[in-house]
Motif scaffolding. Structure first.
Motif, mmCIF file in Angstrom:
data_model
loop_
_atom_site.group_PDB
_atom_site.id
_atom_site.type_symbol
_atom_site.label_atom_id
_atom_site.label_comp_id
_atom_site.label_asym_id
_atom_site.label_seq_id
_atom_site.Cartn_x
_atom_site.Cartn_y
_atom_site.Cartn_z
ATOM 1 N N THR A 215 -10.023 6.560 -14.853
ATOM 2 C CA THR A 215 -9.959 5.211 -14.287
ATOM 3 C C THR A 215 -9.307 5.237 -12.912
ATOM 4 O O THR A 215 -8.565 6.159 -12.590
ATOM 5 N N VAL A 216 -9.587 4.224 -12.123
ATOM 6 C CA VAL A 216 -8.922 4.064 -10.824
ATOM 7 C C VAL A 216 -8.042 2.817 -10.801
ATOM 8 O O VAL A 216 -7.502 2.460 -9.765
ATOM 9 N N ASN A 217 -7.888 2.161 -11.962
ATOM 10 C CA ASN A 217 -7.054 0.960 -12.068
ATOM 11 C C ASN A 217 -6.104 1.087 -13.254
ATOM 12 O O ASN A 217 -6.491 1.568 -14.307
ATOM 13 N N SER B 126 -2.867 -1.351 -15.195
ATOM 14 C CA SER B 126 -2.065 -2.572 -15.295
ATOM 15 C C SER B 126 -0.841 -2.252 -16.135
ATOM 16 O O SER B 126 -0.969 -1.728 -17.246
ATOM 17 N N SER C 111 -8.063 9.896 -9.932
ATOM 18 C CA SER C 111 -7.889 8.794 -10.873
ATOM 19 C C SER C 111 -6.405 8.534 -11.111
ATOM 20 O O SER C 111 -5.546 9.284 -10.654
ATOM 21 N N SER D 57 -0.511 -4.371 -10.934
ATOM 22 C CA SER D 57 -1.854 -3.804 -10.882
ATOM 23 C C SER D 57 -1.881 -2.700 -9.840
ATOM 24 O O SER D 57 -1.503 -2.916 -8.692
ATOM 25 N N LEU D 58 -2.330 -1.526 -10.258
ATOM 26 C CA LEU D 58 -2.486 -0.397 -9.345
ATOM 27 C C LEU D 58 -3.964 -0.097 -9.211
ATOM 28 O O LEU D 58 -4.697 -0.077 -10.203
ATOM 29 N N HIS D 59 -4.404 0.137 -7.974
ATOM 30 C CA HIS D 59 -5.808 0.443 -7.707
ATOM 31 C C HIS D 59 -5.867 1.612 -6.741
ATOM 32 O O HIS D 59 -5.187 1.614 -5.710
ATOM 33 N N LEU D 60 -6.664 2.603 -7.052
ATOM 34 C CA LEU D 60 -6.812 3.801 -6.234
ATOM 35 C C LEU D 60 -8.119 3.735 -5.462
ATOM 36 O O LEU D 60 -9.188 3.585 -6.059
ATOM 37 N N ARG D 61 -8.040 3.864 -4.147
ATOM 38 C CA ARG D 61 -9.239 3.823 -3.294
ATOM 39 C C ARG D 61 -9.670 5.242 -2.935
ATOM 40 O O ARG D 61 -9.628 5.658 -1.784
ATOM 41 N N GLU E 199 0.855 -1.182 0.000
ATOM 42 C CA GLU E 199 0.000 0.000 0.000
ATOM 43 C C GLU E 199 0.891 1.231 0.000
ATOM 44 O O GLU E 199 1.792 1.362 0.827
#
Length: 130
Positions: A99-101, A103, A49, A40-44, A8
């Motif tokens: 986007t919030v993801n 790759s 974005s 893989s990146l993901h934004l919470r 994280e």
């Protein structure tokens, strides 16, 4: 052999704008020891974005901000959701349009980004966030 690793990363913004964090991701990939795979990146965060964009000319980032300001202006009377200010719902729309993801392939322990590509968090709110 399949291997996964999780990390994280917390990024602080100073308000609306694009914040490059390519080096932080590259450092994590190097420490992870992963040679080949898919990052893989993901934004919470519902008001920001992720994007891969040119990192050589800052005019690109400024132009993107100006375009989105025209496309989804703060204070647009169309929006009812203004609980956190007149930039609240426009920030949600800007996130929905992006986007919030992400790759990104990893090869030989390196991100396979192009010469002028960087990884950005795009904060759509005017106030700082983490």
């Amino acid at each position: 052999m399949l291997r996964q690793s999780f990390h994280e990363l917390t990024l602080a913004t100073r308000g609306r704008g694009l914040y490059e964090f390519t080096r932080e991701v590259e450092s994590w990939v190097a420490r992870s020891g992963i040679q080949d795979g898919l990052l893989s990146l993901h934004l919470r965060h519902t008001s920001a974005s992720l994007l891969i964009q040119e990192n050589a000319d800052p005019d690109v980032r400024a132009d993107l901000d100006r375009f989105f300001a025209r496309l989804v202006p703060d204070g647009d009377p169309l929006f009812e959701h203004t609980c956190e200010g007149d930039d609240d719902m426009p920030a949600h729309v800007r996130t929905a349009l992006t986007t919030v993801n992400l790759s990104i392939p990893v090869r030989g322990g390196q991100l396979t980004l192009g010469t002028w590509q960087g990884i950005y968090l795009w904060e759509h709110r005017r106030v700082p966030h983490r």
